[in-house]
Design an enzyme around this catalytic site. Structure first.
Site, short mmCIF file in Angstrom:
data_model
loop_
_atom_site.label_atom_id
_atom_site.label_comp_id
_atom_site.label_asym_id
_atom_site.label_seq_id
_atom_site.Cartn_x
_atom_site.Cartn_y
_atom_site.Cartn_z
CG ASP A 31 -10.11 29.70 -34.55
OD1 ASP A 31 -11.20 29.24 -34.92
OD2 ASP A 31 -9.12 29.01 -34.29
CG HIS A 60 -5.26 23.98 -31.27
ND1 HIS A 60 -5.51 24.12 -32.61
CD2 HIS A 60 -6.46 24.04 -30.66
CE1 HIS A 60 -6.81 24.27 -32.80
NE2 HIS A 60 -7.41 24.22 -31.63
CG ASP A 61 -7.77 20.63 -31.86
OD1 ASP A 61 -7.75 21.12 -30.72
OD2 ASP A 61 -8.48 21.09 -32.78
CG ASP A 93 -14.00 25.60 -33.81
OD1 ASP A 93 -12.89 25.08 -33.73
OD2 ASP A 93 -14.96 25.29 -33.06
CD GLU A 98 -11.64 21.96 -36.56
OE1 GLU A 98 -11.04 21.09 -35.91
OE2 GLU A 98 -12.55 22.65 -36.06
#
Ligand code: NOJ
Ligand code: MG
Length: 544
Positions: free
Chosen positions: A115, A342-343, A217, A280
């Site tokens: 990430d 995870h969000d 990200d 993302e």
């Protein structure tokens, strides 16, 4: 009619012809490292634990692993606040442990993505300490500092995604710094060439250590309008939505210059050969497409497509959405689909376990690269987090609005030992309530489990290239049934998904005879003109 159940743990090597990059036919699996497997008994997942579970991932049948951040961090946002981009947080292990994971992943024929968090660093990063120290600091302009507004208060009306103003006042130099997320996450100034050079070195560092790519990200946040004008008010804002929705992020995100930056990341990655960049980006489809870049200046390989997160679970709406997405792709742009992260709240929590099985079939039979989120393969649904166990800063700062992400971050359940074999100690977040049945060991024994379904579908996708790289044609919906065809070479497959909880009439298109029922979300059976409630099927068609 012949059933063709796949066995678990099929060989891993992909047989992608050299003309196609590996990631087009690959399936990505996201590991949230705090919650995957603890190796040192502190209740928090780590690299030593992950290493022990690589065989599980190989047998599951995925091709690439993306690990959420493992870098040194004060963990204000659980690793998305990086204080050293080229290290490993001791909580997760050390560089030797990381190297063992890279080696273990590659030895099993899989790829590893890290990430990359470019928009902001932790305020505990040495760069920020230097930047904060004085207005004359050599690194002052590495972050975004401004005087307060003439009438007092922050320089503009931008809001943080985590609530409140996006500006924090710093008394040391009597100025404000920008933080699009937590106050502990200061936005880097990507208009400064020194920042670009330093972050390019970060990418090089990890590429040279053998990583196969990055998930980037909040890529669309990285560049802001030069003069930082106020954002327009959001006419649709109603209290309770979360502060970030107060204004439209017109000037704080998605600036034209971002595409040049994405193209620079891409050129760097391509310089290392066969690497993958996933961006993302949370934007409407037309704006998302720009992140593929142009033929002269390609952007990221895969701008994440999050539309299934909140699309109404309805056959005709999903059919339109798939068609519109496919139609919007630029020439050469490769599609991708994501069901969980995870969000986001767990999909099984939203649509129920029976439909989560249908969703798994959808994810793994659509054209494009799928991303599976850890635990979705067990059918983990909504997890209620008791108030004293809440850890997500998003929930702590804006309680009760339903924004909390802890429910998607609970530990993997491996077996029936205490704490589900995740850790010898109490985990940092509670387990899901059904962990005694929804764990790997238990589901492994049960051919009707979600895990068994995921394995079958992954093996099927590997065996039938029409499912990964074949052309797609979405057919007209009939009632609650979403149907699409996939074709590659001589192979002609039909996917039919009943998105409802009532049986639906279902027949194969005229001029076809069924050669095989390849998979069902329920037990395999012969066709009888209906799809059962919550049933999805993959069929191989042959011309009559
Ligand atoms: C997106 C990440 O997925 C999320 O977990 C994080 O809070 C924000 N970016 C900020 O880095
Ligand atoms: Mg640990």
């Amino acid at each position: 009619m012949r059933s063709d159940h796949a066995t678990a743990g099929t060989a891993l090597q992909t047989d992608v012809p050299s003309s196609r990059p590996w990631w087009e036919s690959a399936v990505i699996y996201q590991i949230y490292p705090r919650s995957f497997q603890d190796g040192d008994g502190d209740g928090i997942g780590d690299l030593a634990g992950m290493l022990r579970r690589l065989d599980y991932l190989a047998a599951l049948g995925i091709d690439a692993i993306w690990i959420s951040p493992i870098f040194p961090s004060p963990m204000a946002d659980f690793g998305y606040d990086v204080s050293d981009y080229c290290g490993i947080d001791p909580l997760f292990g050390n560089m030797a442990a990381f190297d063992r994971v890279v080696e273990g992943v590659h030895a099993r024929g899989m790829k590893l993505l890290l990430d990359f968090v470019p928009n902001h660093s932790s305020t505990a990063h040495a760069w920020f300490a230097e930047s904060r120290a004085s207005q004359e600091s050599a690194k002052r302009d590495w972050y975004i500092w401004r005087d307060g507004a003439p009438q007092g208060g922050p320089p503009n009306n931008w809001t943080s995604d985590m609530g409140g103003s996006a500006w924090a006042y710093d008394a040391t130099t009597d100025q404000y710094y920008l933080h699009s997320f937590l106050e502990e996450q200061a936005d880097l100034n990507w208009r400064n060439p020194a920042v670009r050079a330093a972050m390019t070195d970060v990418l090089r560092f990890w590429f040279e250590r053998g990583v196969d790519g990055f998930r980037i990200d909040v890529l669309w946040h990285c560049i802001k309008a030069e003069d930082l004008p106020d954002n327009p008010a959001n006419p649709d804002y109603v209290p309770g939505m979360g502060e970030k929705f107060r204004v439209l992020q017109r000037h704080s995100t998605n600036q034209p210059e971002i595409h040049e930056l994405a193209a620079a990341f891409r050129a760097l990655a391509d310089g290392y050969g066969d690497r993958l960049l996933v961006g993302e980006i949370c934007l409407p489809v037309d704006e998302l497409m720009a992140y593929y870049g142009s033929p002269d200046a390609p952007g990221v390989h895969l701008p994440f497509n999050f539309q299934l997160f909140d699309a109404p679970w309805n056959a005709s709406i999903l059919a339109s959405l798939i068609k519109a997405y496919e139609a919007a792709l630029p020439s050469g742009g490769w599609p991708n689909w994501v069901l969980g992260s995870h969000d986001a709240p767990r999909l099984a929590g939203r649509v129920g376990e029976a439909q989560a099985r249908v969703a798994a079939m959808l994810l793994l039979t659509l054209r494009g690269t799928p991303t599976i989120y850890q635990g979705d393969e067990l059918g983990i649904g909504r997890v209620a987090i008791p108030p004293d166990r809440i850890r997500d800063p998003q929930e702590l700062r804006q309680p009760g609005l339903g924004l909390g992400r802890d429910g998607a971050r609970t530990p993997m359940a491996w077996d029936e030992r205490p704490y589900a074999g995740f850790s010898a100690a109490e985990p940092w977040l509670p387990l899901h309530g059904s962990w005694r049945t929804h764990n790997v060991a238990c589901e492994d024994q049960n051919p009707a489990s979600m895990l068994a379904l995921y394995r079958r579908l992954l093996a099927l996708r590997r065996r039938h290239r029409a499912l990964s790289i074949g052309a797609i044609e979405v057919l007209a919906c009939e009632g609650d049934v979403l149907r699409y065809e996939r074709r590659h070479g001589d192979e002609h497959l039909l996917v039919a998904l009943n998105l409802g909880s009532e049986p639906q009439p279902f027949s194969v298109p005229a001029k076809s005879e069924i050669v095989d029922v390849l998979a069902s979300t329920r037990a395999l059976r012969t066709l009888d003109g209906t799809l059962a409630a919550d049933e999805g099927m993959v069929l191989r068609l042959g011309a009559a």
